[in-house]
Design a protein around this motif. Structure first.
Motif, PDB file in Angstrom:
ATOM      1  N   ALA A   1       0.853  -1.190   0.000  1.00  0.00           N
ATOM      2  CA  ALA A   1       0.000   0.000   0.000  1.00  0.00           C
ATOM      3  C   ALA A   1       0.888   1.239   0.000  1.00  0.00           C
ATOM      4  O   ALA A   1       2.049   1.190   0.399  1.00  0.00           O
ATOM      5  CB  ALA A   1      -0.907  -0.011   1.227  1.00  0.00           C
ATOM      6  N   ASP A   2       0.340   2.344  -0.442  1.00  0.00           N
ATOM      7  CA  ASP A   2       1.136   3.567  -0.560  1.00  0.00           C
ATOM      8  C   ASP A   2       1.784   3.950   0.764  1.00  0.00           C
ATOM      9  O   ASP A   2       2.941   4.388   0.801  1.00  0.00           O
ATOM     10  CB  ASP A   2       0.270   4.719  -1.082  1.00  0.00           C
ATOM     11  CG  ASP A   2      -0.087   4.554  -2.547  1.00  0.00           C
ATOM     12  OD1 ASP A   2       0.587   3.740  -3.226  1.00  0.00           O
ATOM     13  OD2 ASP A   2      -1.039   5.216  -3.008  1.00  0.00           O
ATOM     14  N   HIS A   3       1.033   3.807   1.866  1.00  0.00           N
ATOM     15  CA  HIS A   3       1.588   4.232   3.155  1.00  0.00           C
ATOM     16  C   HIS A   3       2.627   3.260   3.686  1.00  0.00           C
ATOM     17  O   HIS A   3       3.308   3.550   4.672  1.00  0.00           O
ATOM     18  CB  HIS A   3       0.473   4.413   4.191  1.00  0.00           C
ATOM     19  CG  HIS A   3      -0.265   3.147   4.498  1.00  0.00           C
ATOM     20  ND1 HIS A   3      -1.324   2.701   3.721  1.00  0.00           N
ATOM     21  CD2 HIS A   3      -0.091   2.227   5.479  1.00  0.00           C
ATOM     22  CE1 HIS A   3      -1.769   1.558   4.218  1.00  0.00           C
ATOM     23  NE2 HIS A   3      -1.052   1.253   5.290  1.00  0.00           N
ATOM     24  N   ASP A   4       2.763   2.079   3.051  1.00  0.00           N
ATOM     25  CA  ASP A   4       3.766   1.106   3.477  1.00  0.00           C
ATOM     26  C   ASP A   4       5.017   1.136   2.601  1.00  0.00           C
ATOM     27  O   ASP A   4       5.985   0.423   2.895  1.00  0.00           O
ATOM     28  CB  ASP A   4       3.183  -0.303   3.437  1.00  0.00           C
ATOM     29  CG  ASP A   4       2.181  -0.548   4.545  1.00  0.00           C
ATOM     30  OD1 ASP A   4       2.326   0.112   5.601  1.00  0.00           O
ATOM     31  OD2 ASP A   4       1.274  -1.365   4.363  1.00  0.00           O
ATOM     32  N   LYS A   5       4.991   1.927   1.547  1.00  0.00           N
ATOM     33  CA  LYS A   5       6.135   1.933   0.643  1.00  0.00           C
ATOM     34  C   LYS A   5       7.315   2.680   1.257  1.00  0.00           C
ATOM     35  O   LYS A   5       7.147   3.564   2.098  1.00  0.00           O
ATOM     36  CB  LYS A   5       5.738   2.571  -0.687  1.00  0.00           C
ATOM     37  CG  LYS A   5       4.835   1.670  -1.515  1.00  0.00           C
ATOM     38  CD  LYS A   5       4.548   2.251  -2.890  1.00  0.00           C
ATOM     39  CE  LYS A   5       3.702   1.276  -3.715  1.00  0.00           C
ATOM     40  NZ  LYS A   5       3.369   1.806  -5.055  1.00  0.00           N
ATOM     41  N   PRO A   6       8.518   2.305   0.837  1.00  0.00           N
ATOM     42  CA  PRO A   6       9.717   2.922   1.419  1.00  0.00           C
ATOM     43  C   PRO A   6       9.974   4.305   0.821  1.00  0.00           C
ATOM     44  O   PRO A   6       9.320   4.719  -0.144  1.00  0.00           O
ATOM     45  CB  PRO A   6      10.820   1.949   1.017  1.00  0.00           C
ATOM     46  CG  PRO A   6      10.347   1.395  -0.300  1.00  0.00           C
ATOM     47  CD  PRO A   6       8.846   1.279  -0.176  1.00  0.00           C
ATOM     48  N   LEU A   7      10.959   4.994   1.393  1.00  0.00           N
ATOM     49  CA  LEU A   7      11.528   6.146   0.703  1.00  0.00           C
ATOM     50  C   LEU A   7      12.255   5.615  -0.521  1.00  0.00           C
ATOM     51  O   LEU A   7      12.922   4.578  -0.459  1.00  0.00           O
ATOM     52  CB  LEU A   7      12.518   6.883   1.603  1.00  0.00           C
ATOM     53  CG  LEU A   7      11.946   7.724   2.748  1.00  0.00           C
ATOM     54  CD1 LEU A   7      13.082   8.324   3.567  1.00  0.00           C
ATOM     55  CD2 LEU A   7      11.051   8.830   2.219  1.00  0.00           C
ATOM     56  N   GLU A   8      12.136   6.320  -1.653  1.00  0.00           N
ATOM     57  CA  GLU A   8      12.716   5.820  -2.894  1.00  0.00           C
ATOM     58  C   GLU A   8      13.448   6.936  -3.628  1.00  0.00           C
ATOM     59  O   GLU A   8      13.148   8.110  -3.459  1.00  0.00           O
ATOM     60  CB  GLU A   8      11.631   5.285  -3.827  1.00  0.00           C
ATOM     61  CG  GLU A   8      10.700   4.252  -3.231  1.00  0.00           C
ATOM     62  CD  GLU A   8       9.556   3.948  -4.186  1.00  0.00           C
ATOM     63  OE1 GLU A   8       9.825   3.737  -5.392  1.00  0.00           O
ATOM     64  OE2 GLU A   8       8.392   3.937  -3.746  1.00  0.00           O
ATOM     65  N   CYS A   9      14.383   6.538  -4.467  1.00  0.00           N
ATOM     66  CA  CYS A   9      15.017   7.493  -5.381  1.00  0.00           C
ATOM     67  C   CYS A   9      15.804   6.730  -6.426  1.00  0.00           C
ATOM     68  O   CYS A   9      16.201   5.577  -6.214  1.00  0.00           O
ATOM     69  CB  CYS A   9      15.926   8.465  -4.631  1.00  0.00           C
ATOM     70  SG  CYS A   9      17.376   7.706  -3.903  1.00  0.00           S
ATOM     71  N   THR A  10      16.002   7.354  -7.570  1.00  0.00           N
ATOM     72  CA  THR A  10      16.898   6.837  -8.594  1.00  0.00           C
ATOM     73  C   THR A  10      18.156   7.683  -8.571  1.00  0.00           C
ATOM     74  O   THR A  10      18.111   8.891  -8.811  1.00  0.00           O
ATOM     75  CB  THR A  10      16.258   6.888  -9.984  1.00  0.00           C
ATOM     76  OG1 THR A  10      15.086   6.063  -9.985  1.00  0.00           O
ATOM     77  CG2 THR A  10      17.228   6.376 -11.035  1.00  0.00           C
ATOM     78  N   GLN A  11      19.276   7.064  -8.249  1.00  0.00           N
ATOM     79  CA  GLN A  11      20.555   7.762  -8.177  1.00  0.00           C
ATOM     80  C   GLN A  11      21.162   7.824  -9.569  1.00  0.00           C
ATOM     81  O   GLN A  11      21.259   6.820 -10.272  1.00  0.00           O
ATOM     82  CB  GLN A  11      21.486   7.033  -7.208  1.00  0.00           C
ATOM     83  CG  GLN A  11      22.813   7.723  -6.954  1.00  0.00           C
ATOM     84  CD  GLN A  11      23.715   6.888  -6.047  1.00  0.00           C
ATOM     85  OE1 GLN A  11      23.510   5.680  -5.887  1.00  0.00           O
ATOM     86  NE2 GLN A  11      24.729   7.522  -5.454  1.00  0.00           N
ATOM     87  N   LEU A  12      21.578   9.018  -9.964  1.00  0.00           N
ATOM     88  CA  LEU A  12      22.136   9.250 -11.294  1.00  0.00           C
ATOM     89  C   LEU A  12      23.646   9.443 -11.208  1.00  0.00           C
ATOM     90  O   LEU A  12      24.180   9.719 -10.131  1.00  0.00           O
ATOM     91  CB  LEU A  12      21.468  10.475 -11.916  1.00  0.00           C
ATOM     92  CG  LEU A  12      19.940  10.409 -12.027  1.00  0.00           C
ATOM     93  CD1 LEU A  12      19.390  11.722 -12.583  1.00  0.00           C
ATOM     94  CD2 LEU A  12      19.507   9.232 -12.887  1.00  0.00           C
ATOM     95  N   PRO A  13      24.357   9.327 -12.322  1.00  0.00           N
ATOM     96  CA  PRO A  13      25.818   9.483 -12.294  1.00  0.00           C
ATOM     97  C   PRO A  13      26.231  10.814 -11.680  1.00  0.00           C
ATOM     98  O   PRO A  13      25.655  11.862 -11.991  1.00  0.00           O
ATOM     99  CB  PRO A  13      26.204   9.402 -13.767  1.00  0.00           C
ATOM    100  CG  PRO A  13      25.138   8.570 -14.392  1.00  0.00           C
ATOM    101  CD  PRO A  13      23.879   8.945 -13.675  1.00  0.00           C
TER     102      PRO A  13
END
Length: 930
Positions: free
Chosen positions: A324-336
């Motif tokens: 569920a949305d409230h259970d999702k982690p912090l996220e990010c895509t790291q770029l060069p």
């Protein structure tokens, strides 16, 4: 035209009764079989042919052997080539058979993960803050120790920013072997050129990726291509020498689909990770919140934490979409070019979206220092809470066993007490892996977490987890160096020392002892604990009783006795070793004796305690203490780099004489044993079938029993220590050791024709290292004999021993200190720390030591080898063989020191090669004394 009927399900006919087992169970069973059996089983039926030719299965078989790997295009061929079951150019994958009528959702999902592409995944958005410019003050106030952040321009000036691509690294580092990270108990390495070839053709579900913490040693030029970002300059581990600090930096290279599964960084350190090329997807949860699909196991005895987690790719494909949305982690895509900061205790999972190259470092600073110290503290509960939050607290069915408040007599002589082993239930609750209502009340605050420390444990003397980020000895050294070098941080350092070593209890005892004996109060620099061990009062008394010359080089005793903790108050009970204090008699009315012929708290009691340490209780209410006179000057560890070669040669001679005095000291009478009793060790193996009996003095029995106990778990111990011990030698360790460790001792025939040990064990210091040797500044002196370095003057302890043809010495060895680990055993055992730590493997110093020592290390004559030794009898005549066996069986990781000093031995293919290189000089040694 009627459609053709579906093909008949061949599972029943092909598997027989095994068809009731799920495919994942069948694959798990096959993974237990050796490659030769898999080849035979593949011929049994069509379904077995399919299952036995699965690439993930052969990947597992190949990686289980460890070592240097060269990929041959498929894991099956790679494995067969490594086992010499096919020629390198032989085609082993020809004539692949195909069968219809067999479907497997398990195998399909695995196949999908092996061949899926991540380029189409919608991973462009993220919830981790991305910041271009950040000052140090802003970082400390908003992020350090609080939450992750992406920093975009910290690496723009690095040469690595443009130079670290596969094509540019390959010409310079193609032949460099890097460490590979994979789910295998064995250490794996690949040459970079072979790894690049592997990346180009592989289709693995969980691809190998380079994760090398030693790249600075194997490819030092890479260190010049980057620098630690200014936000992370402060690192408390910088104060340690490079060979003392735990792993802290890694080179990371991996293809699409590779990555790191869910974990918390070692020791609750913080980390920064800079990406140089490619893209990485990050998922993060705050401390104490176990990610969905992850199970945390915590060993109650030592707090060892084991994490079960799906692979990074599997988690993103199978578990993440169901959250569920409230259970999702912090996220990010790291770029060069971007750097991500991961605070202490944060769970994180990383997936490479394309071939990526990165560098990362872990560090300790004021914001996480206390958490790092807390993670070292013994006990299971606090470690589990730090990682799994309140889920780590056992329910009623797994409640802690009430501590046993009784204490056995031998505890007074040993520093390690442990819980009996239990396992906590997996720390999951509900589909998301955590209980929402419990997580609401969880706080990642040092005061909150320290409330879960087990008060019944004495952290200073309890057994530490073998997976601790830093060892107990190294921890004390680290805290001491910080205490001296960072006086402004002493309040913080003191709190950390209290968490991890019970420094407050140590200091309270120290103050009480000083006040009771009217000694000066401890200096501020002496507040931290410095060592562990037993009270060697028996040894000191014996020194003076027999008037041993060693007494001149052992610090004088100022005070001795017991510290008793009752009703929250510490009090001292002085004791000089004579008679029996009332407090001891009251505590142990049936277990101690006041006989003048036996020493109730001596070395024999300690040996018995070591043999049954698993029965020890957790609470210690009485501690022995011994205060010695302060030595002038400094310890050898602090001044070794200022000494000349001549000074160190003289030190070697000094140590030879003093160890001779120690090893000639008579042993005390045994408790509960008589010299007239004889144990017969009988062989149960065909190899020793001619053995009719081996007479062993009762004094040798506890020594051999302890060695046998270590031998039983030798492989697990060596695997746990790992690098730099070669994997190949770990596998050969048990074979190298004698089946009966009593054969390491010296034999002679008695009048009955039986073999017996031809001498008794000796007192051994057991850890004469560079911090246990005290030296004083030399004074200008004239008129002494130029040849005064000879053994006669040294043995008499005269001042003229300190002058040679080179003139007065800068530093003079005066004392051997810290006899708290005093033990009994083979005198050869004392050479191990001496040669490896004090002499650093210098053969000339070993020779000089042996000249002064001049006691036999082996009395075995040519005809004194029992016939049951068979063709292997020659190895038992080699002193070098015995020394190497003791190194393998040592309670400390002395093998790590050996392979660090003799780096060329990391490619050794046998223990005999190691034996000859390290201890070969001992075989040339002959003493003139008997």
């Amino acid at each position: 035209m009627e459609p053709l009927p579906p093909p008949r399900d061949r599972r029943v006919d092909a598997l027989g009764d095994l068809c009731v087992l799920p495919d994942e169970v069948l694959c798990a069973i096959l993974d237990l079989l050796p490659p030769s059996d898999l080849g035979r089983l593949a011929c049994v039926s069509s379904v077995m042919y399919i299952l036995c030719n699965e690439e993930p299965l052969w990947m597992s078989k190949c990686l289980s052997t460890g070592g240097l790997i060269e990929y041959k295009g498929s894991w099956r061929k790679t494995t067969l080539c490594r086992l010499n079951l096919c020629a390198e150019n032989e085609e082993v994958d020809h004539k692949t058979l195909h069968f219809d009528g067999f479907n497997s959702l398990f195998l399909y999902r695995r196949w999908y993960r092996r061949f899926t592409a991540l380029s189409a995944f919608s991973f462009d958005s993220g919830t981790v803050e991305r910041i271009k410019d950040l000052s140090l003050d802003e970082f400390k106030a908003q992020y350090d120790g609080q939450k992750p952040v992406l920093l975009t321009e910290l690496a723009e000036t690095w040469p690595a920013r443009t130079n670290w691509t596969i094509d540019q690294l390959l010409p310079s580092y193609g032949d460099v072997a890097f460490r590979i990270s994979q789910r295998s108990p064995q250490k794996i390495r690949m040459k970079f050129k072979d790894y690049v070839s592997y990346m180009e053709v592989q289709h693995d579900e969980d691809p190998l990726y380079i994760f090398d913490d030693k790249f600075g040693e194997s490819a030092p030029a890479l260190l010049e291509d980057y620098s630690v970002p200014h936000l992370f300059h402060e690192d408390f581990f910088d104060i340690l020498d490079h060979d003392q600090r735990p792993p802290f930096r890694w080179l990371i290279i991996g293809p699409e689909r590779s990555g790191a599964s869910w974990h918390v960084d070692p020791g609750l350190t913080s980390a920064w990770n800079t990406l140089l090329c490619g893209r990485k997807r990050w998922a993060l949860y705050p401390p104490g919140r176990v990610p969905a699909g992850v199970t945390v196991h915590v060993n109650e005895e030592d707090g060892d934490v084991n994490i079960e987690s799906p692979t990074s790719l599997q988690w993103w494909l199978d578990i993440y979409p169901q959250l569920a949305d409230h259970d999702k982690p912090l996220e990010c895509t790291q770029l060069p070019g971007e750097t991500i900061f991961v605070p202490s205790g944060w769970w994180h999972c990383v997936l490479n979206l394309e071939t990526s190259i990165a560098v990362t470092q872990n560090f300790v600073n004021p914001s996480n220092f206390l958490f790092v110290c807390l993670d070292m503290a013994p006990g299971h509960r606090v470690k589990g809470v730090c990682r799994a939050g309140l889920l780590a607290i056992p329910d009623e069915d797994s409640r802690d066993v009430e501590p046993n408040n009784s204490m056995d007599i031998e505890e007074l002589n040993h520093c390690e007490t442990t819980h009996k082993e239990k396992k906590l239930k997996p720390c999951t609750n509900g589909s998301n892996g955590y209980a929402k209502e419990e997580y609401q009340t969880f706080s990642y605050d040092i005061d909150f977490l320290s409330g879960f420390l087990e008060e019944e444990r004495d952290h200073y003397v309890s057994l530490w987890s073998p997976t601790n980020y830093i060892g107990q000895r190294e921890m004390r050294e680290w805290l001491h160096r910080l205490w001296i070098a960072k006086p402004a941080e002493r309040q913080l350092i003191w709190k950390g020392a209290c968490l991890t070593l019970n420094a407050d209890k140590w200091y309270a005892c120290l103050v009480e002892i000083c006040q009771r004996h009217m000694l000066p109060s401890p200096l501020d620099d002496e507040k931290l604990p410095v060592g562990t061990g037993s009270n060697p009062l028996e040894f000191y008394n014996l020194l003076y009783k027999v008037n041993s010359p060693l007494k001149e080089h052992v610090p004088d005793i100022v005070a001795s006795g017991f510290i008793v903790h009752e009703n929250g108050v510490y009090r001292t009970v002085p004791w000089n070793g004579k008679g029996l204090p009332e407090v001891i008699a009251n505590c142990f009315p049936e277990k101690v004796t006041s006989s003048d012929d036996c020493f109730s708290f001596g070395v024999w009691s300690k040996k018995q305690f070591e043999l049954r340490r698993s029965e020890a209780v957790s609470e210690t209410r009485i501690w022995p203490y011994l205060v010695t006179k302060r030595c002038k000057g400094d310890i050898f560890a602090h001044i070794r780099n200022t000494l000349s070669k001549d000074d160190v040669l003289h030190l070697a001679s000094f140590l030879g004489v003093q160890l001779r005095n120690l090893h000639l000291l008579p042993l005390p009478q045994m408790l509960n044993a008589s010299e007239s009793k004889v144990d017969h060790i009988k062989s149960t193996t065909e190899k020793f079938s001619d053995l009719t009996g081996l007479k062993i003095s009762p004094k040798w029995k506890p020594v051999i029993d302890i060695l046998e106990e270590r031998k039983e778990s030798i492989r697990n111990r060596l695997v746990q220590w790992g690098d730099p011990i070669p994997e190949l030698l770990i596998e050969k360790a048990e074979e190298y050791l004698p089946q009966d460790l009593a054969l390491l001792l010296d034999f002679e025939k008695d009048v009955d024709g039986l073999y017996r040990i031809c001498h008794s064990p000796s007192w051994i210091h057991s850890d004469i290292m560079d911090d246990n040797i005290h030296m004083e500044p030399g004074l200008p002196m004239n008129g002494f004999d130029e040849d005064a370095l000879t053994g006669g003057s040294i043995g008499n302890g005269g001042e003229n021993q300190f002058i040679t043809k080179g003139g007065p010495r800068k530093w003079i060895p005066t004392h051997i200190i810290d006899f708290s680990d005093l033990s009994i055993g083979d005198p050869l055992y004392d050479l191990i720390p001496l040669y490896l730590d004090v002499f650093r493997g210098d053969v000339s110093l070993l020779k000089k030591f042996l000249e002064s020592y001049n006691l036999p290390l082996s009395r075995r004559a040519a005809d004194h080898t029992p016939p049951y030794c068979g063709s292997a009898e020659n190895k038992f005549k080699r002193i070098s063989y015995r020394a190497t066996c003791y190194c393998i069986l040592h309670e400390e990781n002395v093998l790590g020191a050996i392979f660090s000093l003799w780096k060329e031995l990391r490619t050794a293919t046998s223990w005999q090669i190691v034996e000859e290189a390290v201890w070969g000089e001992l075989n040339n040694y002959q003493s003139t004394l008997t």
